[in-house]
Design an enzyme around this catalytic site. Structure first.
Site, PDB file in Angstrom:
ATOM      1  N   HIS A   1       0.844  -1.203   0.000  1.00 54.18           N
ATOM      2  CA  HIS A   1       0.000   0.000   0.000  1.00 54.18           C
ATOM      3  C   HIS A   1       0.883   1.259   0.000  1.00 54.18           C
ATOM      4  CE1 HIS A   1      -3.088  -2.638   2.317  1.00 54.18           C
ATOM      5  NE2 HIS A   1      -3.640  -2.398   1.140  1.00 54.18           N
TER       6      HIS A   1
ATOM      7  N   LYS B   1     -16.607  -7.344   5.066  1.00 49.53           N
ATOM      8  CA  LYS B   1     -15.352  -7.825   5.653  1.00 49.53           C
ATOM      9  C   LYS B   1     -15.362  -7.567   7.158  1.00 49.53           C
ATOM     10  CE  LYS B   1     -12.216  -7.310   1.720  1.00 49.53           C
ATOM     11  NZ  LYS B   1     -11.003  -6.647   1.208  1.00 49.53           N
TER      12      LYS B   1
ATOM     13  N   ARG C   1      -2.398  -6.200  -8.417  1.00 51.83           N
ATOM     14  CA  ARG C   1      -1.297  -7.137  -8.207  1.00 51.83           C
ATOM     15  C   ARG C   1      -1.264  -8.208  -9.287  1.00 51.83           C
ATOM     16  NH1 ARG C   1      -3.117  -7.901  -2.206  1.00 51.83           N
ATOM     17  NH2 ARG C   1      -4.935  -7.187  -3.340  1.00 51.83           N
TER      18      ARG C   1
ATOM     19  N   SER D   1      -2.777  -7.632   3.048  1.00 49.62           N
ATOM     20  CA  SER D   1      -3.051  -7.501   4.487  1.00 49.62           C
ATOM     21  C   SER D   1      -3.349  -8.876   5.086  1.00 49.62           C
ATOM     22  CB  SER D   1      -4.248  -6.579   4.726  1.00 49.62           C
ATOM     23  OG  SER D   1      -3.996  -5.296   4.229  1.00 49.62           O
TER      24      SER D   1
HETATM   25  P1  ADP Z   1      -9.919  -3.519  -0.387  1.00 53.33           P
HETATM   26  O1  ADP Z   1     -10.681  -4.230   0.667  1.00 53.33           O
HETATM   27  O2  ADP Z   1     -10.607  -2.269  -0.871  1.00 53.33           O
HETATM   28  O3  ADP Z   1      -9.416  -4.373  -1.521  1.00 53.33           O
HETATM   29  P2  ADP Z   1      -7.151  -3.414   0.524  1.00 53.33           P
HETATM   30  O4  ADP Z   1      -6.635  -2.653   1.703  1.00 53.33           O
HETATM   31  O5  ADP Z   1      -7.007  -4.888   0.536  1.00 53.33           O
HETATM   32  O6  ADP Z   1      -8.656  -2.937   0.398  1.00 53.33           O
HETATM   33  O7  ADP Z   1      -6.476  -2.865  -0.806  1.00 53.33           O
HETATM   34  C1  ADP Z   1      -6.612  -1.514  -1.194  1.00 53.33           C
HETATM   35  C2  ADP Z   1      -6.034  -1.349  -2.584  1.00 53.33           C
HETATM   36  O8  ADP Z   1      -4.626  -1.567  -2.547  1.00 53.33           O
HETATM   37  C3  ADP Z   1      -6.573  -2.333  -3.630  1.00 53.33           C
HETATM   38  O9  ADP Z   1      -6.676  -1.659  -4.876  1.00 53.33           O
HETATM   39  C4  ADP Z   1      -5.515  -3.399  -3.691  1.00 53.33           C
HETATM   40  O10 ADP Z   1      -5.487  -4.051  -4.956  1.00 53.33           O
HETATM   41  C5  ADP Z   1      -4.264  -2.555  -3.481  1.00 53.33           C
HETATM   42  N1  ADP Z   1      -3.151  -3.351  -2.946  1.00 53.33           N
HETATM   43  C6  ADP Z   1      -3.149  -4.146  -1.857  1.00 53.33           C
HETATM   44  N2  ADP Z   1      -1.941  -4.732  -1.679  1.00 53.33           N
HETATM   45  C7  ADP Z   1      -1.155  -4.291  -2.702  1.00 53.33           C
HETATM   46  C8  ADP Z   1       0.188  -4.557  -3.124  1.00 53.33           C
HETATM   47  N3  ADP Z   1       0.977  -5.418  -2.464  1.00 53.33           N
HETATM   48  N4  ADP Z   1       0.657  -3.934  -4.243  1.00 53.33           N
HETATM   49  C9  ADP Z   1      -0.155  -3.093  -4.928  1.00 53.33           C
HETATM   50  N5  ADP Z   1      -1.433  -2.813  -4.602  1.00 53.33           N
HETATM   51  C10 ADP Z   1      -1.941  -3.403  -3.514  1.00 53.33           C
END
Ligand code: ADP
Length: 167
Positions: free
Chosen positions: A22, A46, A95, A133
């Site tokens: 992130h 979630k 990703r 996460s």
């Molecule tokens: P959500 O529940 O909205 O998917 P996340 O916190 O899991 O929330 O992810 C927020 C955003 O960050 C999403 O667009 C996700 O694809 C992106 N993201 C999460 N991990 C990574 C990573 N390792 N590299 C690039 N983007 C990421």
């Protein structure tokens, strides 16, 4: 480096917790846009491990050195938040192909609900491709080493919350 003037971008997510994946997206988006708001969205589907205020606090500590980034939280539709903040751009990270279908559907839906915004995808940096996460929570809750997966400044807090130990 391109920097789009007078533009507001929002980067929504669960950030449960924020990872270095992130953070990489945040840094890159902050260099592209004048103003970036990272917003913790409350997602009824979630069950988060961290409270909204914990997630906001972790993000605030994580971005303390990036001047044009603000942290916020929102309970409701992303399109409504985009409208409220007059966001020009919604940032999402991609990703793998597995992210694509859901992200594509969300982008089209948000465009329909609030046509004044564009969803922009930043591809993950190769070294963060595997990182999520959920992976952090799985490893951390079993006492594994999550150094390098999460920003250093919040590492000890996350370990304490997930595993109940001071590091
Ligand atoms: P959500 O529940 O909205 O998917 P996340 O916190 O899991 O929330 O992810 C927020 C955003 O960050 C999403 O667009 C996700 O694809 C992106 N993201 C999460 N991990 C990574 C990573 N390792 N590299 C690039 N983007 C990421």
């Amino acid at each position: 480096m391109i920097c789009l003037k007078n533009t507001t971008a929002i980067y929504p997510g669960s950030f449960d917790p924020v990872t270095v994946g992130h953070l990489d997206i945040i840094r890159r988006a902050a260099s592209l846009f004048d103003n970036l708001i990272v917003v913790v969205m409350t997602n009824a589907k979630k069950a988060p491990s961290f409270t909204v205020s914990e997630r906001v606090d972790m993000l605030k500590k994580t971005v303390a050195d990036i001047p044009n980034v603000k942290i916020d939280s929102y309970e409701g539709l992303l399109a409504d938040y985009a409208k409220k903040t007059k966001a020009d751009v919604i940032i999402r990270g991609l990703r793998a192909v597995s992210d694509f279908e859901y992200e594509f559907q969300m982008a089209l839906t948000n465009k329909k609900l609030y046509p004044d915004t564009e969803t922009l995808f930043l591809t993950t940096s190769a070294e963060n491709m595997y990182l999520s996460s959920s992976i952090v929570k799985q490893i951390g809750s079993m006492g594994g080493n999550i150094r390098g997966f999460v920003p250093d400044v919040i590492h000890d807090f996350i370990i304490k919350r997930l595993y109940g130990k001071d590091e």
